[in-house]
Enzyme design. Structure first.
Site, short mmCIF file in Angstrom:
data_model
loop_
_atom_site.label_atom_id
_atom_site.label_comp_id
_atom_site.label_asym_id
_atom_site.label_seq_id
_atom_site.Cartn_x
_atom_site.Cartn_y
_atom_site.Cartn_z
CE LYS A 241 -5.30 -0.67 -1.38
NZ LYS A 241 -4.08 -0.19 -0.73
CG ASP B 229 -1.71 1.22 1.41
OD1 ASP B 229 -2.29 1.68 0.41
OD2 ASP B 229 -1.78 1.75 2.53
CG MET B 230 1.90 5.60 -1.68
SD MET B 230 1.58 6.53 -3.20
CE MET B 230 0.11 7.46 -2.74
CG ASP B 231 -1.61 7.69 0.88
OD1 ASP B 231 -0.84 8.66 0.84
OD2 ASP B 231 -2.37 7.39 -0.05
#
Length: 215
Positions: A142, A8-10
């Site tokens: 998501k 995931d990024m954040d």
């Protein structure tokens, strides 16, 4: 066992969650939104569009459209990332370790393409990722598993051979629904929450990660 790792990024690659909070407080708050007024919303892991839609439904504002508000929030966060973004503790060493094992790497984020590219460029890690999946490539974000299934498809790896790193319950839910193994990295204030029991493994930072625990 694993052929690919998906991040995931954040809140995973970069500690951008405070920026999202600031953006929502500044922009939505500036439109008169009272965040303490029910129904309350836990926005971590949700799409920006879902957050905006929630507040507009319950506290509609005059003036800018939801699309204009969406762009303003993204611009706010992107500017903050470009100026001050730093990789999460242990990330760079882990990426190098994964690359040395010749495992494929992808990122799957509910954020838009511009923010994904800004983040990877700021952290100087773009070249590690063979697949870069963002919200604009899927019909549902998501907690729907679509974006994780897309990442696996782009890498040419079956979901059951993918390891995922996620910080939000929505993200963990999505990855588990995709049939993947999930390592949760919850924010400190959510560390004890029972909802993360659905993850296969839980760590506070990448430096704690141990491949042997997944054996």
């Amino acid at each position: 066992m694993f052929q690919a790792v998906i991040f995931d990024m954040d809140g995973v690659l970069i500690d951008s969650e405070p920026l999202w909070h600031q953006a929502e407080q500044h922009i939505l708050g500036g439109l008169g939104i009272d965040f303490n007024k029910p129904p309350l919303l836990q926005s971590t892991g949700l799409t920006t569009a879902a957050v905006i839609a929630h507040w507009y439904q319950h506290q509609p504002w005059p003036g800018p459209s939801t699309e204009q508000v969406h762009h303003a929030i993204i611009d706010f966060v992107a500017s903050g990332v470009a100026a001050h973004g730093e990789p999460k503790i242990g990330l760079l060493a882990l990426l190098e370790s994964i690359a040395k094992q010749q495992l494929k790497i992808a990122v799957a984020t509910n954020s838009p393409k511009v923010l994904l590219e800004t983040t990877l460029a700021r952290l100087n890690i773009t070249d590690y990722f063979q697949a870069r999946c963002h919200i604009e490539l899927v019909s549902k974000g998501k907690p729907d598993p679509e974006i994780y299934l897309l990442a696996a498809s782009k890498l040419g790896v079956k979901p059951e051979h993918c390891l995922v790193f996620e910080d939000s319950f929505a993200g963990v839910t999505a990855a588990k629904a995709a049939g993947m193994t999930v390592v949760a990295i919850p924010a400190e204030h959510e560390w004890q929450h029972s909802k993360f029991a659905i993850a296969d493994y839980k760590i506070r930072c990448f430096s704690e990660f141990d491949w042997q625990r997944l054996g």
